[in-house]
Design a protein around this motif. Structure first.
Motif, short mmCIF file in Angstrom:
data_model
loop_
_atom_site.label_atom_id
_atom_site.label_comp_id
_atom_site.label_asym_id
_atom_site.label_seq_id
_atom_site.Cartn_x
_atom_site.Cartn_y
_atom_site.Cartn_z
N ASN A 154 -11.60 -20.22 2.55
CA ASN A 154 -10.28 -20.42 1.93
C ASN A 154 -9.68 -21.76 2.13
O ASN A 154 -8.52 -21.89 2.27
N ARG A 186 0.18 -19.63 1.06
CA ARG A 186 -0.14 -20.15 -0.20
C ARG A 186 0.76 -19.97 -1.47
O ARG A 186 1.21 -20.50 -2.32
N TRP A 187 1.12 -18.62 -1.48
CA TRP A 187 2.16 -17.92 -2.56
C TRP A 187 3.03 -17.13 -1.90
O TRP A 187 3.15 -16.77 -0.87
N SER A 219 -3.60 -14.22 7.93
CA SER A 219 -3.75 -13.68 6.46
C SER A 219 -4.38 -14.97 6.06
O SER A 219 -4.52 -16.09 6.26
N ASP A 220 -5.15 -14.31 4.93
CA ASP A 220 -5.75 -15.30 3.85
C ASP A 220 -5.07 -15.89 2.92
O ASP A 220 -5.42 -16.71 2.06
N GLY A 221 -3.76 -15.38 2.73
CA GLY A 221 -2.88 -15.86 1.82
C GLY A 221 -3.05 -15.43 0.52
O GLY A 221 -2.52 -15.74 -0.54
N GLU A 222 -3.97 -14.59 0.30
CA GLU A 222 -4.61 -14.36 -1.13
C GLU A 222 -4.15 -12.56 -1.27
O GLU A 222 -3.50 -11.99 -0.43
N PHE A 223 -4.76 -11.79 -2.27
CA PHE A 223 -4.28 -10.69 -2.75
C PHE A 223 -5.48 -9.56 -2.65
O PHE A 223 -6.39 -10.08 -3.12
N ASN A 274 -10.70 -16.18 -6.92
CA ASN A 274 -9.43 -15.84 -7.69
C ASN A 274 -8.87 -17.14 -8.30
O ASN A 274 -7.73 -17.14 -8.73
N LYS A 304 -2.58 -26.37 -7.00
CA LYS A 304 -3.34 -25.15 -6.75
C LYS A 304 -3.27 -24.14 -8.25
O LYS A 304 -3.61 -23.30 -8.41
N TYR A 318 -9.22 -24.92 -0.87
CA TYR A 318 -9.84 -25.45 -2.02
C TYR A 318 -10.80 -26.79 -1.74
O TYR A 318 -10.53 -27.28 -0.99
#
Lengths: 154, 454
Positions: A68, B132-133, B301-305, A105, B349, A70
């Protein structure tokens, strides 16, 4: 004494049947491209393409790809016998988790530096577990690919 | 002689056999512990340590040049609690992100969001800096650009950026704080004739707010947008301070040393919220229940969806991330816009985002810090208790429909009632105690500073 024979038999079954069975599950993922045998050099992984036209070297190596975060991948494509390539090449990257039925993603940015060198910016493995990483190499209309499986640790 | 050898070897074989069984049953290498205490393997302990609040990093936001600045934090806090930011002066950020309700709202869904066919639950702001988002669908890529949206959203604060500019020009205290941080408000703006309210509404060009906005000269528009984004940057600087630490779980991790593994009574502390049941829940979280695949790191949380089968993928359904990406990419306040402080040419990003049908129905993995107190749960707010959430995960296969992207990982877990309960007990150990008093202090101070009642 009979009892002991039974124990020995059970033990043999475990050794010869159960353990191999346990070991085999989990490493057999169906794949349209066969995952390659990877060779590790210091923080670089080396792969042969399926059609044996190229050798793909990249770093970081498959055992140090971060979870996770970049990261960038430096890729060097060489000939089958490690010769530096003088003709123009294109490369694409694909990665995903077959077990979760999804790809990355992100779409990383690929910068072609010439002579088979590429810089891939913005790779992201957002979940821990088993990922595949695939390189598709094109020279004009001809293409060849290499794929490797790797585990991103949590 | 032969019989002695064979007896010995049989004992050897038998003990190997039992060792093999026990290793497979619990997969642990840790030392002897009484049967009721769960033992953790080296690998598990390594992962547990990555979850501690000690692992929160103290980085600032590269897109926000006042991130971490004390004066911006103080100003941002005033703005966060001020109802003057709203169109009709009746609501502040804190009305929905109430510090007494752990920076969220306990009502299931208070807001009907007009831009969306469905409604979404108010998320807590604990640990928000580490996302992240932003938003459930990730339609903002920075905390400061997120803050601009509720101010103008007609189902939230119903304000407009021109009202914010007028407020900063005319309110003596706000103007003083603003100018101390960002410099003088440009004379261009001070001399411009500003309408009462105006904002761009690209989806509805006949909207009165939009018509008023397009009448403004581009340099005035730019000055307003700059001021508006500075307001967002100050609010974000304040929100970044909302980090929860020292939960019973964090204290357990701090105690997790080799010596204490051997004397587990010192490791667990039921009086202080980390019981044996919580430890069993933690073990499930890492293992059988696979929660760790998405809820990892100090923010859980992975901060992703991901698609959790809550909103069906259909025309009427909430498409989540799929719509969020399109809104993100067209937002002038995003990381490619004129107002970000990300340096040109540096890593961004936003460069790597793309649209994929896989993203339909995906929502952001929320942090689990203080999760017991941030009910109800999920973007839909449909579960009132943690027990309901865990039961949902345990029986999730029932909710899958054919149109859903198959997140194969999410399938029924076959947990027993006792196991479900242990997971709930573990999640409760993520409540930070001391930080609640910090939250109360925030709200108390705000009453005196801005005169706002929560």
């Amino acid at each position: 004494m009979k009892m002991l024979h039974v124990i020995v038999r059970v033990f043999k079954i475990i050794i010869f049947v159960l353990i191999p069975a346990i070991l085999m599950t989990g490493c057999n993922q169906p794949s349209d491209v066969m995952a390659m045998e990877a060779v590790q050099l210091d923080n670089t992984t080396q792969l042969q393409t399926q059609g044996k036209a190229y050798t793909v070297l990249f770093s970081p190596a498959i055992d140090s790809m971060p979870l996770n975060k970049y990261f960038d991948l430096d890729v060097q494509i060489k000939g089958a016998t490690y010769q530096t390539l003088t003709f123009p090449l294109d490369m694409e990257i694909d990665a995903g988790m077959k077990a979760h039925n999804h790809s990355m993603n992100v779409i990383p940015r690929i910068i072609n530096l010439g002579e088979g060198k590429f810089r891939v910016e913005g790779m992201l493995f957002h979940m821990p577990g088993k990922w595949f990483l695939r390189f598709i190499i094109r020279r004009g209309a001809m293409s060849d690919k290499a794929e490797v499986n790797l585990v991103v640790a949590s | 002689m032969t019989s002695r050898i064979s007896t010995a070897s049989i004992f050897y074989i038998a003990s190997l056999f039992f060792a093999f069984l026990s290793v497979n049953a619990t997969a642990t290498t840790a030392t002897k512990v009484s049967s009721d205490f769960p033992a953790f393997s080296k690998k598990e302990i390594q992962i547990i340590k990555t979850l501690s609040s000690q692992r929160y990093t103290n980085t600032s936001d590269v897109s926000n040049h006042v991130s971490g600045s004390a004066s911006a934090i103080a100003f941002g806090k005033q703005l966060f609690f001020s109802k003057k930011l709203s169109g009709d002066g009746v609501i502040s950020c804190a009305s929905c992100h109430n510090p007494k309700e752990d920076w969220a709202t306990h009502d299931a869904i208070t807001v009907k969001r007009t831009a969306y066919p469905s409604t979404r639950h108010v998320p807590s702001l604990w640990g928000v800096k580490y996302n992240r988002w932003y938003f459930w669908d990730g339609r903002a890529d920075s905390l400061w650009s997120q803050a601009l949206q509720p101010i103008e959203n007609i189902s939230e604060m119903r304000g407009s950026r021109v009202q914010i500019a007028r407020l900063l020009i005319s309110d003596f205290s706000f103007r003083k704080s603003y100018e101390a941080i960002f410099g003088r408000i440009p004379t261009l703006l001070l001399h411009a004739k500003l309408p009462f309210r105006a904002r761009p509404v690209e989806t509805e060009k006949t909207n009165a707010d939009h018509l008023a906005w397009v009448k403004l000269k581009p340099p005035v528009q730019h000055a307003i947008n700059t001021l508006f984004s500075n307001v967002g940057k100050s609010i974000a600087a304040f929100e970044e301070t909302l980090v929860s630490k020292d939960s019973p779980f964090d204290q357990f991790v701090a105690r997790l040393t080799k010596e204490k593994l051997n004397t587990p009574t010192e490791l667990f502390d039921s009086d202080n919220g980390f019981s044996v049941s919580a430890a069993k829940g933690l073990k499930l979280f890492l293992g059988k229940a696979k929660c760790i695949t998405c809820h990892f790191g100090p923010n859980f949380s992975d901060g992703e969806f991901h698609h959790s089968f809550l909103s069906p993928v259909s025309l009427q359904g909430d498409l989540g991330r799929y719509d969020g990406i399109q809104l993100l990419l067209t937002n002038p306040f995003n990381g490619h816009g004129k107002f970000t402080d990300i340096k040109k040419g540096s890593r961004n990003k936003l460069d790597f985002v793309y649209l994929n049908v896989e993203f339909r129905g995906q929502f952001k993995t929320p942090s689990l810090r203080n999760v017991e107190r941030t009910f109800p749960y999920m973007h839909t707010g449909e579960f009132k208790t943690l027990k309901d959430v865990i039961h949902y995960y345990n029986t999730i296969s029932k909710r899958k429909s054919v149109n859903d992207h198959q997140e194969i990982l999410l399938k029924s877990l076959e947990l027993s009632k006792a196991e479900e309960k242990n997971l709930v007990v573990f999640l409760k150990s993520l409540n930070g105690y001391r930080t609640l008093s910090v939250a109360q202090k925030h709200s108390g101070e705000s009453n005196t500073e801005t005169g706002d009642k929560l």
